[in-house]
Enzyme design. Structure first.
Site, short mmCIF file in Angstrom:
data_model
loop_
_atom_site.label_atom_id
_atom_site.label_comp_id
_atom_site.label_asym_id
_atom_site.label_seq_id
_atom_site.Cartn_x
_atom_site.Cartn_y
_atom_site.Cartn_z
N CYS A 256 -35.92 -1.98 -55.89
CA CYS A 256 -37.30 -2.26 -55.47
C CYS A 256 -37.65 -3.74 -55.54
O CYS A 256 -37.16 -4.46 -56.41
CB CYS A 256 -38.28 -1.52 -56.37
N ARG B 183 -32.37 -6.72 -51.47
CA ARG B 183 -32.18 -6.02 -52.74
C ARG B 183 -31.83 -4.55 -52.55
O ARG B 183 -31.35 -3.90 -53.46
CB ARG B 183 -33.48 -6.10 -53.56
N TRP C 196 -37.00 1.54 -53.60
CA TRP C 196 -35.68 2.17 -53.65
C TRP C 196 -35.89 3.45 -54.45
O TRP C 196 -36.16 3.40 -55.65
CB TRP C 196 -34.69 1.24 -54.34
N ASN D 90 -41.92 -1.63 -60.04
CA ASN D 90 -40.46 -1.54 -60.11
C ASN D 90 -40.11 -0.94 -61.45
O ASN D 90 -40.75 -1.29 -62.46
CB ASN D 90 -39.81 -2.93 -60.03
N GLY D 91 -39.09 -0.09 -61.50
CA GLY D 91 -38.68 0.48 -62.78
C GLY D 91 -38.94 1.97 -62.82
O GLY D 91 -39.18 2.61 -61.80
N GLU E 182 -11.34 -4.36 -56.38
CA GLU E 182 -12.42 -5.04 -55.68
C GLU E 182 -12.30 -4.85 -54.17
O GLU E 182 -13.30 -4.63 -53.48
CB GLU E 182 -12.41 -6.54 -56.06
N LYS F 168 -15.21 -3.11 -51.98
CA LYS F 168 -15.84 -3.78 -50.83
C LYS F 168 -15.83 -2.86 -49.62
O LYS F 168 -16.80 -2.75 -48.90
CB LYS F 168 -15.10 -5.07 -50.46
N GLU G 143 -18.22 0.22 -50.08
CA GLU G 143 -19.63 -0.18 -50.13
C GLU G 143 -20.22 -0.38 -48.74
O GLU G 143 -21.33 0.07 -48.47
CB GLU G 143 -19.77 -1.54 -50.84
N HIS H 215 1.52 8.49 -60.23
CA HIS H 215 0.89 9.49 -61.10
C HIS H 215 -0.29 10.17 -60.42
O HIS H 215 -1.25 10.54 -61.09
CB HIS H 215 0.47 8.83 -62.42
N LYS I 216 -28.91 -4.59 -54.46
CA LYS I 216 -28.28 -5.84 -54.89
C LYS I 216 -28.41 -6.02 -56.39
O LYS I 216 -27.50 -6.48 -57.06
CB LYS I 216 -28.94 -7.01 -54.16
C1 G6P Z 1 -24.92 -3.76 -57.76
C2 G6P Z 1 -24.46 -4.61 -56.59
C3 G6P Z 1 -23.03 -5.07 -56.82
C4 G6P Z 1 -22.92 -5.79 -58.16
C5 G6P Z 1 -23.44 -4.94 -59.31
C6 G6P Z 1 -23.58 -5.75 -60.59
O1 G6P Z 1 -24.23 -2.56 -57.78
O2 G6P Z 1 -24.53 -3.87 -55.39
O3 G6P Z 1 -22.65 -5.94 -55.79
O4 G6P Z 1 -21.60 -6.14 -58.38
O5 G6P Z 1 -24.75 -4.44 -59.00
O6 G6P Z 1 -24.54 -6.73 -60.37
P1 G6P Z 1 -24.67 -8.07 -61.18
O7 G6P Z 1 -25.85 -8.77 -60.58
O8 G6P Z 1 -24.90 -7.66 -62.61
O9 G6P Z 1 -23.42 -8.83 -61.02
#
Ligand code: G6P
Length: 638
Positions: free
Chosen positions: A2, A27, A99, A125-126, A511, A515, A518, A534, A633
């Site tokens: 949010c 965000r 959100w 927010n929250g 990673e 990516k 996501e 395994h 985000k």
């Molecule tokens: C969310 C984002 C990711 C990020 C993670 C941790 O899931 O979508 O891209 O890696 O949060 O965020 P931070 O700001 O703590 O690195």
């Protein structure tokens, strides 16, 4: 997650709020709305508080909210303007991108929420954790609810407190908040007082922007503020601010007055705009050479073999002498922590553990004060679980350090010391340049810990030379973007992907898979290459592309054996290897080449083609690259 924007000043609020919401889109959200207060005489707010307390409601509150993108809200407001309605008048207002947590994304559940008589509106927010009990209590008293949200419960609670006590809104907000359990960042605007915004924070970030000429702004982060002002006040947990055109008062939720320092924002407006790129993600991938240079600037001196991390000067002895370093993080930052584990253990010979922040905070971790050092890694510096892990570490007496990108973020402020990435704003939800800069910072920390202990001066010089050369190598590999795009074209219809790597490149495999899933919604798994036998090997057939990170390093021969195993089962091998290595040309269907570097620096190079691959796959599949579905985000709830 949010986003919040608030404005009070002498300009029309509508455009400022909607533009602010667009800046917050990155965000992640699913609905958006605004509430604007019109002045007592039907014109824009004139800065005068109502003179007659018995005659409330001398302003008017317009609320517009829509499920979907901010553009849908903008269109709805535009239609109103083009019809007979005109723009929403008023120079005080609040806006929100939601959100969904409690209740599906819908117009009704979107914020702002209002008191039953429309006297005031609130964005939040929250999560209010005890909302169900409060709702029940209010229902028994005759309150009705339209939405499924915890936020509406908070609004009605404030309403109830005000009706029962006759207190001014600011006091009613304060008293209501003391009855809540959970996290909030809220802003309230009132039809009764067109010269007032009330904001409060507990666990969800809020920033007050102090503009010129009686303008003030509120944001859940700096993005909606930057184009208006660089002067900001960071609210801490348990604080609230009452804002009027002629100034603001910060208090604790308990009501004690506070004096707050004004900080200067570092980022520029251009940095949060796309600058000619189609997507923020591509811009941020392409910015990596410069981001890495900025990250290292003034911190490494290859000639002298020295690393100077100003933010860690006071704690470097503790770090070097630590019995154990614990890295806590979430998501992509957790992957950089895994690289950090290899780096610190091999270069500085200090044992390292890597923990998901969400697990660490609840599992009663054993921490030994003065012996264990916790390092939290977070791009945003606001991730709820990572922040809670920092507090848990501090409560248990451990030194807690931070590696953050966002200057002034909560984790950056609450940790005992730390290092900023200096990567510039990262807007794309899928983290790219923050990952490489986190790995770069962890490399510098490992080298600083090793200096004078486990590495000789000559070795330090050699390592720092190699590190300083990385940005140019990333620049070279970015020139091969077209080749990666061609590869994406071939595999864009795949439903599954496997990513395998070993040693320093095992976290890169994780990673790469993250990516891809996501942003393209293709199911992808990352594994240490040897673990394939395994379980994942059962999945391999000709429809399963397998990306191997097969650099010519200490694990290369083992990885090649794993490639053979996949090849024997008809899997489609895509290999990432050194620029001059042609040994895999026959085994792999495609080879992506990256420049030569020292083994421990290779994640900084091998991750780049994987970022580009997921980017191009997602674009070709028509996905919303910068705002993938359901993702946020900055995850500010646990
Ligand atoms: C969310 C984002 C990711 C990020 C993670 C941790 O899931 O979508 O891209 O890696 O949060 O965020 P931070 O700001 O703590 O690195």
């Amino acid at each position: 997650m949010c986003g919040i924007v608030g404005y009070i000043g002498d300009r029309e609020a509508e455009d400022i709020l909607v533009k602010g919401l667009e800046r917050l889109e990155y965000r992640g959200y699913d609905s958006a709305g605004v509430a604007i207060v019109d002045g007592p005489d039907g014109s824009a707010g004139n800065g005068q508080a109502p003179s007659d307390e018995k005659n409330p409601g001398n302003g008017h509150l317009s609320v517009h909210k829509k499920k979907g993108k901010v553009s849908a809200l903008r269109d709805a407001l535009g239609e109103r303007k083009n019809g007979s309605g005109g723009g929403l008048p008023g120079s005080v207002g609040i806006g929100h991108t939601r959100w969904a947590t409690h209740g599906a994304p819908s117009d009704v559940n979107a914020h702002p929420h209002t008191s039953s008589d429309g006297r005031f509106a609130l964005v939040h927010n929250g999560i209010i954790e005890n909302y169900a009990a409060i709702k029940e209590r209010l229902r028994e008293k005759g309150h009705a609810f339209e939405s499924d949200t915890d936020t509406e419960v908070l609004v009605r609670l404030i309403d109830d407190v005000q009706q029962e006590t006759g207190l001014p809104l600011e006091e009613a907000v304060r008293q209501a908040l003391t009855q809540t359990v959970g996290a909030y960042g809220i802003v309230v605007a009132s039809a009764e007082d067109p010269d007032l915004l009330i904001a409060a924070r507990n666990g969800s970030p809020l920033i007050l922007g102090v503009g010129d000429d009686g303008e003030h702004f509120i944001g859940s982060d700096a993005a909606p503020l930057i184009e208006h002002t660089r002067q900001v006040v960071y609210l801490e947990d348990g604080e609230m601010v009452v804002v009027r055109r002629d100034g603001y008062d910060v208090k604790t939720i308990e009501g004690a007055d506070l004096k707050k320092e004004i900080h200067e924002l570092e980022w520029d407006l251009e940095e949060i705009e796309k600058g000619g790129y189609e997507h923020f993600m591509l811009k941020e991938i392409m910015e990596q050479p410069t981001a890495l240079e900025d990250c290292m600037r003034g911190r490494i001196n290859p000639e002298k073999g020295q690393v100077l991390l100003g933010g860690l000067t006071d704690v470097m002895d503790a770090l070097r002498g630590a019995d154990r370093v614990i890295l806590v993080a979430c998501g992509t930052s957790w992957h950089s922590a895994l690289v950090g584990e290899y780096l610190i253990e091999s270069l500085a010979e200090v044992p390292v553990e890597v923990e998901y922040a969400s697990e660490f905070r609840y599992r009663e971790p054993i921490l030994r004060p003065a012996r264990d050092v916790v390092i939290a890694i977070s791009q945003s510096g606001e991730t709820a679980d990572t922040l809670a892990a920092v507090r848990e570490a501090q409560n248990r007496g451990a030194l807690a350090l931070g590696i953050c990108n966002v200057v002034g973020s909560t984790i950056a402020r609450e940790t005992d010391a730390g290092v900023y990435l200096h990567a510039g704003p990262e807007i794309g939800v899928a983290s790219t340049k923050a990952f490489t800069c986190q790995v770069c910072v962890l490399t510098m920390i490992a080298l600083a810990m090793a200096e004078g202990r486990t590495l000789t001066d000559g070795q330090m010089q050699e390592h720092l030379d190699a590190l300083a050369g990385v940005p140019e190598k990333v620049r070279t590999e970015l020139q091969r973007e077209e080749e990666v795009a061609d590869l994406a074209k071939i595999y864009r219809q795949a439903s599954n992907f496997l990513y395998l790597g070993r040693g320093y490149n095992f976290p890169v495999a994780l990673e790469g898979a993250l990516k891809l899933k996501e942003i393209s919604y293709i199911h992808a798994e990352g594994y240490p290459a040897a673990e394939m036998k395994h379980g994942p090997i059962a999945l391999i057939d000709r429809f399963m592309p397998v990306v191997f990170i097969a650099m010519k390093d200490s694990t290369y021969d083992k990885v090649v054996s794993n490639i053979e195993e996949v090849d024997a089962r008809d899997g489609a091998v895509i290999a990432i290897t050194n620029a001059d290595n042609h040994e895999l040309d026959d085994l792999a269907e495609y080879v992506m080449r990256v420049p030569e570097t020292m083994e421990y620096l290779s994640p900084l190079l091998t991750v780049v083609p994987l970022q580009l691959l997921s980017y191009h796959m997602a674009v070709m599949r028509g996905c919303d690259v910068d705002q993938p579905r359901n993702l946020a985000k900055s995850v500010t709830v646990e």
